[in-house]
Scaffold this motif. Sequence first.
Motif, PDB file in Angstrom:
ATOM      1  N   LYS A  82      36.156  50.009  33.583  1.00  0.00           N
ATOM      2  CA  LYS A  82      34.913  50.409  33.894  1.00  0.00           C
ATOM      3  C   LYS A  82      33.479  49.713  33.252  1.00  0.00           C
ATOM      4  CE  LYS A  82      31.891  55.034  35.559  1.00  0.00           C
ATOM      5  NZ  LYS A  82      31.794  56.036  35.338  1.00  0.00           N
ATOM      6  N   GLY A  83      32.263  49.456  33.425  1.00  0.00           N
ATOM      7  CA  GLY A  83      30.825  48.961  32.488  1.00  0.00           C
ATOM      8  C   GLY A  83      31.292  47.873  32.795  1.00  0.00           C
ATOM      9  N   VAL A  84      32.651  46.933  32.723  1.00  0.00           N
ATOM     10  CA  VAL A  84      32.282  45.635  32.591  1.00  0.00           C
ATOM     11  C   VAL A  84      32.697  45.021  33.994  1.00  0.00           C
ATOM     12  CG1 VAL A  84      33.562  43.090  31.527  1.00  0.00           C
ATOM     13  CG2 VAL A  84      33.736  45.375  30.078  1.00  0.00           C
ATOM     14  N   PRO A  85      31.667  44.295  34.487  1.00  0.00           N
ATOM     15  CA  PRO A  85      31.067  43.780  36.226  1.00  0.00           C
ATOM     16  C   PRO A  85      31.786  42.548  35.850  1.00  0.00           C
ATOM     17  CG  PRO A  85      28.778  43.468  34.399  1.00  0.00           C
ATOM     18  CD  PRO A  85      29.979  44.306  33.409  1.00  0.00           C
ATOM     19  N   LEU A  86      32.779  42.411  35.486  1.00  0.00           N
ATOM     20  CA  LEU A  86      33.940  40.711  36.129  1.00  0.00           C
ATOM     21  C   LEU A  86      35.111  41.108  36.757  1.00  0.00           C
ATOM     22  CD1 LEU A  86      33.595  37.663  34.230  1.00  0.00           C
ATOM     23  CD2 LEU A  86      34.852  38.784  32.724  1.00  0.00           C
ATOM     24  N   LEU A  87      34.936  40.202  37.975  1.00  0.00           N
ATOM     25  CA  LEU A  87      36.139  40.093  38.285  1.00  0.00           C
ATOM     26  C   LEU A  87      36.879  38.481  37.843  1.00  0.00           C
ATOM     27  CD1 LEU A  87      38.527  41.705  40.410  1.00  0.00           C
ATOM     28  CD2 LEU A  87      36.889  41.024  41.972  1.00  0.00           C
ATOM     29  N   ILE A  88      38.271  38.821  38.271  1.00  0.00           N
ATOM     30  CA  ILE A  88      38.846  37.614  38.677  1.00  0.00           C
ATOM     31  C   ILE A  88      39.956  38.093  39.703  1.00  0.00           C
ATOM     32  CG2 ILE A  88      40.918  36.040  37.694  1.00  0.00           C
ATOM     33  CD1 ILE A  88      39.038  36.876  34.497  1.00  0.00           C
ATOM     34  N   VAL A  89      40.314  36.917  40.106  1.00  0.00           N
ATOM     35  CA  VAL A  89      40.955  36.996  41.493  1.00  0.00           C
ATOM     36  C   VAL A  89      40.867  35.415  42.047  1.00  0.00           C
ATOM     37  CG1 VAL A  89      40.917  37.318  44.153  1.00  0.00           C
ATOM     38  CG2 VAL A  89      39.754  38.867  42.488  1.00  0.00           C
ATOM     39  N   GLY A  90      42.648  35.763  42.164  1.00  0.00           N
ATOM     40  CA  GLY A  90      43.337  34.590  42.335  1.00  0.00           C
ATOM     41  C   GLY A  90      43.553  34.226  44.467  1.00  0.00           C
ATOM     42  N   ASP A  91      43.277  33.658  45.157  1.00  0.00           N
ATOM     43  CA  ASP A  91      43.776  33.636  46.314  1.00  0.00           C
ATOM     44  C   ASP A  91      44.579  33.267  47.181  1.00  0.00           C
ATOM     45  OD1 ASP A  91      42.742  31.535  46.738  1.00  0.00           O
ATOM     46  OD2 ASP A  91      40.902  31.964  48.128  1.00  0.00           O
ATOM     47  N   GLY A  92      45.704  32.798  46.218  1.00  0.00           N
ATOM     48  CA  GLY A  92      47.019  32.110  46.881  1.00  0.00           C
ATOM     49  C   GLY A  92      46.474  30.176  46.553  1.00  0.00           C
ATOM     50  N   SER A  93      45.694  30.144  46.851  1.00  0.00           N
ATOM     51  CA  SER A  93      44.986  28.126  46.181  1.00  0.00           C
ATOM     52  C   SER A  93      44.139  28.162  44.959  1.00  0.00           C
ATOM     53  CB  SER A  93      44.757  28.146  47.383  1.00  0.00           C
ATOM     54  OG  SER A  93      43.344  28.431  48.152  1.00  0.00           O
ATOM     55  N   SER A  94      43.171  29.262  45.713  1.00  0.00           N
ATOM     56  CA  SER A  94      42.556  28.947  44.385  1.00  0.00           C
ATOM     57  C   SER A  94      42.381  30.086  42.826  1.00  0.00           C
ATOM     58  CB  SER A  94      40.686  29.293  45.201  1.00  0.00           C
ATOM     59  OG  SER A  94      40.601  27.457  45.397  1.00  0.00           O
ATOM     60  N   LEU A  95      41.617  30.243  42.063  1.00  0.00           N
ATOM     61  CA  LEU A  95      41.303  30.960  41.162  1.00  0.00           C
ATOM     62  C   LEU A  95      39.946  31.458  40.949  1.00  0.00           C
ATOM     63  CD1 LEU A  95      44.178  31.063  38.325  1.00  0.00           C
ATOM     64  CD2 LEU A  95      43.981  32.861  39.588  1.00  0.00           C
ATOM     65  N   THR A  96      39.360  33.024  40.839  1.00  0.00           N
ATOM     66  CA  THR A  96      37.802  32.758  40.814  1.00  0.00           C
ATOM     67  C   THR A  96      37.741  33.845  39.748  1.00  0.00           C
ATOM     68  OG1 THR A  96      37.531  32.322  43.514  1.00  0.00           O
ATOM     69  CG2 THR A  96      35.916  33.928  42.570  1.00  0.00           C
ATOM     70  N   MET A  97      36.215  33.270  39.399  1.00  0.00           N
ATOM     71  CA  MET A  97      36.040  34.590  38.025  1.00  0.00           C
ATOM     72  C   MET A  97      34.489  35.148  39.265  1.00  0.00           C
ATOM     73  SD  MET A  97      35.515  34.809  34.267  1.00  0.00           S
ATOM     74  CE  MET A  97      33.413  33.520  34.400  1.00  0.00           C
ATOM     75  N   ILE A  98      34.422  36.478  39.006  1.00  0.00           N
ATOM     76  CA  ILE A  98      32.789  36.333  39.624  1.00  0.00           C
ATOM     77  C   ILE A  98      32.384  37.342  38.623  1.00  0.00           C
ATOM     78  CG2 ILE A  98      31.989  37.803  41.524  1.00  0.00           C
ATOM     79  CD1 ILE A  98      35.987  36.782  42.056  1.00  0.00           C
ATOM     80  N   ASP A  99      31.043  37.076  38.237  1.00  0.00           N
ATOM     81  CA  ASP A  99      30.399  37.557  37.562  1.00  0.00           C
ATOM     82  C   ASP A  99      29.205  38.213  37.574  1.00  0.00           C
ATOM     83  OD1 ASP A  99      28.182  37.850  35.091  1.00  0.00           O
ATOM     84  OD2 ASP A  99      29.312  36.116  34.001  1.00  0.00           O
ATOM     85  N   TYR A 100      29.275  40.147  38.384  1.00  0.00           N
ATOM     86  CA  TYR A 100      28.717  40.412  39.108  1.00  0.00           C
ATOM     87  C   TYR A 100      26.797  40.719  37.516  1.00  0.00           C
ATOM     88  CZ  TYR A 100      31.586  41.137  41.956  1.00  0.00           C
ATOM     89  OH  TYR A 100      32.474  41.302  43.223  1.00  0.00           O
ATOM     90  N   GLU A 101      26.516  40.144  36.727  1.00  0.00           N
ATOM     91  CA  GLU A 101      26.306  41.003  35.789  1.00  0.00           C
ATOM     92  C   GLU A 101      24.434  40.088  36.344  1.00  0.00           C
ATOM     93  OE1 GLU A 101      24.724  42.249  31.441  1.00  0.00           O
ATOM     94  OE2 GLU A 101      26.010  40.265  31.686  1.00  0.00           O
ATOM     95  N   VAL A 102      25.393  38.119  35.955  1.00  0.00           N
ATOM     96  CA  VAL A 102      24.772  36.916  36.074  1.00  0.00           C
ATOM     97  C   VAL A 102      24.266  36.868  38.344  1.00  0.00           C
ATOM     98  CG1 VAL A 102      24.298  36.806  33.501  1.00  0.00           C
ATOM     99  CG2 VAL A 102      25.828  35.905  35.120  1.00  0.00           C
ATOM    100  N   LYS A 103      25.540  37.760  38.549  1.00  0.00           N
ATOM    101  CA  LYS A 103      25.570  37.112  39.813  1.00  0.00           C
ATOM    102  C   LYS A 103      25.681  35.883  40.176  1.00  0.00           C
ATOM    103  CE  LYS A 103      22.146  40.417  41.562  1.00  0.00           C
ATOM    104  NZ  LYS A 103      21.294  40.194  42.675  1.00  0.00           N
ATOM    105  N   GLN A 104      27.178  34.944  39.129  1.00  0.00           N
ATOM    106  CA  GLN A 104      28.008  33.748  39.695  1.00  0.00           C
ATOM    107  C   GLN A 104      29.183  33.695  39.998  1.00  0.00           C
ATOM    108  OE1 GLN A 104      27.213  31.452  35.845  1.00  0.00           O
ATOM    109  NE2 GLN A 104      24.411  31.311  36.090  1.00  0.00           N
ATOM    110  N   VAL A 105      29.442  32.751  40.483  1.00  0.00           N
ATOM    111  CA  VAL A 105      31.223  32.703  41.362  1.00  0.00           C
ATOM    112  C   VAL A 105      31.296  31.553  40.694  1.00  0.00           C
ATOM    113  CG1 VAL A 105      32.220  32.533  42.845  1.00  0.00           C
ATOM    114  CG2 VAL A 105      30.262  34.125  42.872  1.00  0.00           C
ATOM    115  N   GLN A 106      32.627  31.074  39.591  1.00  0.00           N
ATOM    116  CA  GLN A 106      33.406  30.093  39.617  1.00  0.00           C
ATOM    117  C   GLN A 106      34.505  29.769  40.254  1.00  0.00           C
ATOM    118  OE1 GLN A 106      32.678  28.947  34.809  1.00  0.00           O
ATOM    119  NE2 GLN A 106      31.739  30.456  35.301  1.00  0.00           N
TER     120      GLN A 106
END
Length: 216
Positions: A82-106
């Motif tokens: 809690k308090g870290v607005p970062l999420l990393i998710v792999g959906d089977g083909s891609s790995l995604t880093m979602i930065d909710y603080e700066v609203k960016q997706v890589q």
Amino acid sequence: MTLKNPLTRAAAFLLAPAAAAGLALAVPAVAQSSNALASVQAHLKSTSSMTADFTQTDRNGQRLTGKLTLKRPGKIRFQYQKGVPLLIVGDGSSLTMIDYEVKQVQRWPVKNSPLGALLDPDRDLSKYAKVLPTGNDGVLSVEVKDPKRPEYGTITMVFIRDGASPGGLRLRGWVALDSQNNRTRIDLANQKFNVAVADSAFKWTDPRPKQRGRAG
């Protein structure tokens, strides 16, 4: 805690292609290495899912914690504390880093990440992995990198021999290394194997204003 803390940026090392930094360790006997890699391959193939608590440590010793959810092939989620607005998710083909603080997706292809070794149980480890000596028969350490694609990075996985776990091994954690020798370590605890994990666990909300509400 916010993403201005450099540790949260270090999470990208789990995903991003990075030049491999070799470890100065001797290669063990071929037969021993072959048997160990076969054990790791058996563990990966017999593990359809896993949940665990994780602790992420950067080269300066700073730490974050969270919950890891894995479902093979290809799916993984790092839900930070809690308090870290970062999420990393792999959906089977891609790995995604979602930065909710700066609203960016890589996003990166799974195959271009060091984590690909964990997420694809059908990859032949003998082609790109080697066993590293640990000095402890109960601990198995395996370094994985693609010699033809060193820019994809290096991951060193550590397993504990455990007869109650799939294939007789329990994943203890791993270390990812980038070209500047930046080191990110993941330690796991409270591992649970082959538990029911819904595909919805790997959905995420896109924070970018023009695509709000879309899931990856």
